[in-house]
Design an enzyme around this catalytic site. Structure first.
Site, mmCIF file in Angstrom:
data_model
loop_
_atom_site.group_PDB
_atom_site.id
_atom_site.type_symbol
_atom_site.label_atom_id
_atom_site.label_comp_id
_atom_site.label_asym_id
_atom_site.label_seq_id
_atom_site.Cartn_x
_atom_site.Cartn_y
_atom_site.Cartn_z
ATOM 1 N N ARG A 1 -0.024 -8.354 13.943
ATOM 2 C CA ARG A 1 -0.666 -7.380 13.039
ATOM 3 C C ARG A 1 -1.640 -8.083 12.095
ATOM 4 O O ARG A 1 -2.683 -7.538 11.756
ATOM 5 C CB ARG A 1 0.396 -6.607 12.249
ATOM 6 C CG ARG A 1 1.119 -5.581 13.102
ATOM 7 C CD ARG A 1 2.414 -5.154 12.469
ATOM 8 N NE ARG A 1 2.230 -4.252 11.338
ATOM 9 C CZ ARG A 1 3.170 -4.032 10.414
ATOM 10 N NH1 ARG A 1 4.324 -4.670 10.473
ATOM 11 N NH2 ARG A 1 2.945 -3.187 9.448
ATOM 12 N N LYS B 1 0.823 -1.216 0.000
ATOM 13 C CA LYS B 1 0.000 0.000 0.000
ATOM 14 C C LYS B 1 0.858 1.268 0.000
ATOM 15 O O LYS B 1 0.595 2.188 -0.744
ATOM 16 C CB LYS B 1 -0.928 0.053 1.231
ATOM 17 C CG LYS B 1 -1.890 -1.102 1.363
ATOM 18 C CD LYS B 1 -2.879 -0.860 2.499
ATOM 19 C CE LYS B 1 -2.237 -0.705 3.876
ATOM 20 N NZ LYS B 1 -1.576 -1.943 4.375
ATOM 21 N N ARG C 1 11.863 -2.255 10.756
ATOM 22 C CA ARG C 1 10.849 -1.756 11.681
ATOM 23 C C ARG C 1 10.591 -2.783 12.786
ATOM 24 O O ARG C 1 10.454 -3.964 12.519
ATOM 25 C CB ARG C 1 9.536 -1.496 10.928
ATOM 26 C CG ARG C 1 9.402 -0.085 10.426
ATOM 27 C CD ARG C 1 8.256 0.046 9.476
ATOM 28 N NE ARG C 1 6.966 -0.374 10.030
ATOM 29 C CZ ARG C 1 5.814 -0.219 9.385
ATOM 30 N NH1 ARG C 1 5.786 0.337 8.191
ATOM 31 N NH2 ARG C 1 4.684 -0.621 9.925
ATOM 32 N N ARG D 1 11.710 -6.690 4.764
ATOM 33 C CA ARG D 1 11.596 -5.266 4.398
ATOM 34 C C ARG D 1 12.570 -4.413 5.215
ATOM 35 O O ARG D 1 12.743 -4.626 6.415
ATOM 36 C CB ARG D 1 10.150 -4.802 4.677
ATOM 37 C CG ARG D 1 9.942 -3.329 4.405
ATOM 38 C CD ARG D 1 8.503 -3.005 4.203
ATOM 39 N NE ARG D 1 7.737 -2.907 5.447
ATOM 40 C CZ ARG D 1 6.480 -2.472 5.485
ATOM 41 N NH1 ARG D 1 5.848 -2.149 4.369
ATOM 42 N NH2 ARG D 1 5.838 -2.408 6.635
ATOM 43 N N ARG E 1 -9.029 1.575 9.580
ATOM 44 C CA ARG E 1 -8.622 0.216 9.897
ATOM 45 C C ARG E 1 -9.646 -0.500 10.771
ATOM 46 O O ARG E 1 -9.450 -1.662 11.120
ATOM 47 C CB ARG E 1 -7.302 0.279 10.664
ATOM 48 C CG ARG E 1 -6.067 -0.101 9.841
ATOM 49 C CD ARG E 1 -4.952 -0.075 10.817
ATOM 50 N NE ARG E 1 -3.735 -0.718 10.505
ATOM 51 C CZ ARG E 1 -2.700 -0.151 9.876
ATOM 52 N NH1 ARG E 1 -2.801 1.032 9.356
ATOM 53 N NH2 ARG E 1 -1.576 -0.810 9.777
#
Ligand code: AMP
Length: 212
Positions: A166, A13, A155, A122, A88
């Site tokens: 998550r 996203k 992160r 990532r 969300r």
């Protein structure tokens, strides 16, 4: 054009929102980026959300909704915007509908296995926010951003335990938004499993169709 980019963490996203924002000259608003900046700047908001974010939970609705509501009163949103990571929860979506007109919701679809693979690899640039992947999109020099030379970081909430959390939060709290927006005829699905260029093409096709 007011858009929402919806989908599980790691579905691309943020990457696509940056591209679409440039292509169509509309603003990119990421609630995750706003919260991360608050944490880095050690503001009052940052102190409130730091631990919640690190464990992969959602920041409380009232805090998030008032933050977005305020952001959407600024002048630069008049050209249109992409909301990345908001709403969300169903409550956030209902509140948003009370004060904003949304033109389309792009729903990024991706399997759980691929999400975990992407997020655990990532890396983000601490200077300019550019996004890399240790095997898919590695920087030329490991750990260093090609664009600005700053260090890359992993992160805290991209580490496996937080990612699992998550995903659980996404399935429970965010997935109901798919039917929320489908019922309102605003939802457009894209398959984000192929590569960023392919996702970009799918999004452009949808937006060009909407703009006709
Ligand atoms: P993201 O970068 O979109 O994955 O967001 C990172 C973290 O920020 C999330 O795991 C949440 O803790 C928090 N966050 C971002 N957007 C929202 C939202 N709309 N509602 C609640 N928490 C959010």
């Amino acid at each position: 054009m007011n858009l929402i980019f919806l989908g599980p963490p790691g579905a691309g996203k943020g990457t696509q929102a940056k591209i679409t924002s440039k292509t169509y000259g509309i603003l990119h608003i990421s609630t995750g980026d706003i919260f991360r900046k608050a944490v880095a700047d050690r503001t009052e908001l940052g102190k409130q959300v730091k631990e919640i974010m690190e464990r992969g939970d959602l920041v409380p609705d009232n805090l998030t909704i008032s933050l977005v509501k305020e952001r959407l009163t600024e002048d630069d949103v008049k050209q249109g915007y992409i909301l990345d990571g908001f709403p969300r929860t169903v409550l956030q979506a209902e509140k948003l509908a009370e004060f904003q007109r949304i033109d389309a919701v792009i729903n990024f679809r991706l399997s759980k296995e691929e999400i975990i693979r992407r997020l655990s690899g990532r890396r983000i640039c601490s200077g300019c926010g550019a996004i890399y992947h240790i095997t898919d999109y590695p920087p030329e020099v490991p750990g260093i951003c090609d664009k600005c030379g700053e260090k890359l970081y992993h992160r805290e909430d991209d580490k496996v335990e937080a990612v699992e959390k998550r995903l659980e939060v996404y399935n429970k709290q965010t997935e109901p938004l798919i039917s929320f927006y489908r019922k309102r005829n605003l939802l457009y699905d894209i398959d984000s499993s192929i590569n960023p260029e392919n996702s970009e093409q799918q999004i452009m096709k949808i937006l060009d169709e909407i703009n006709k």
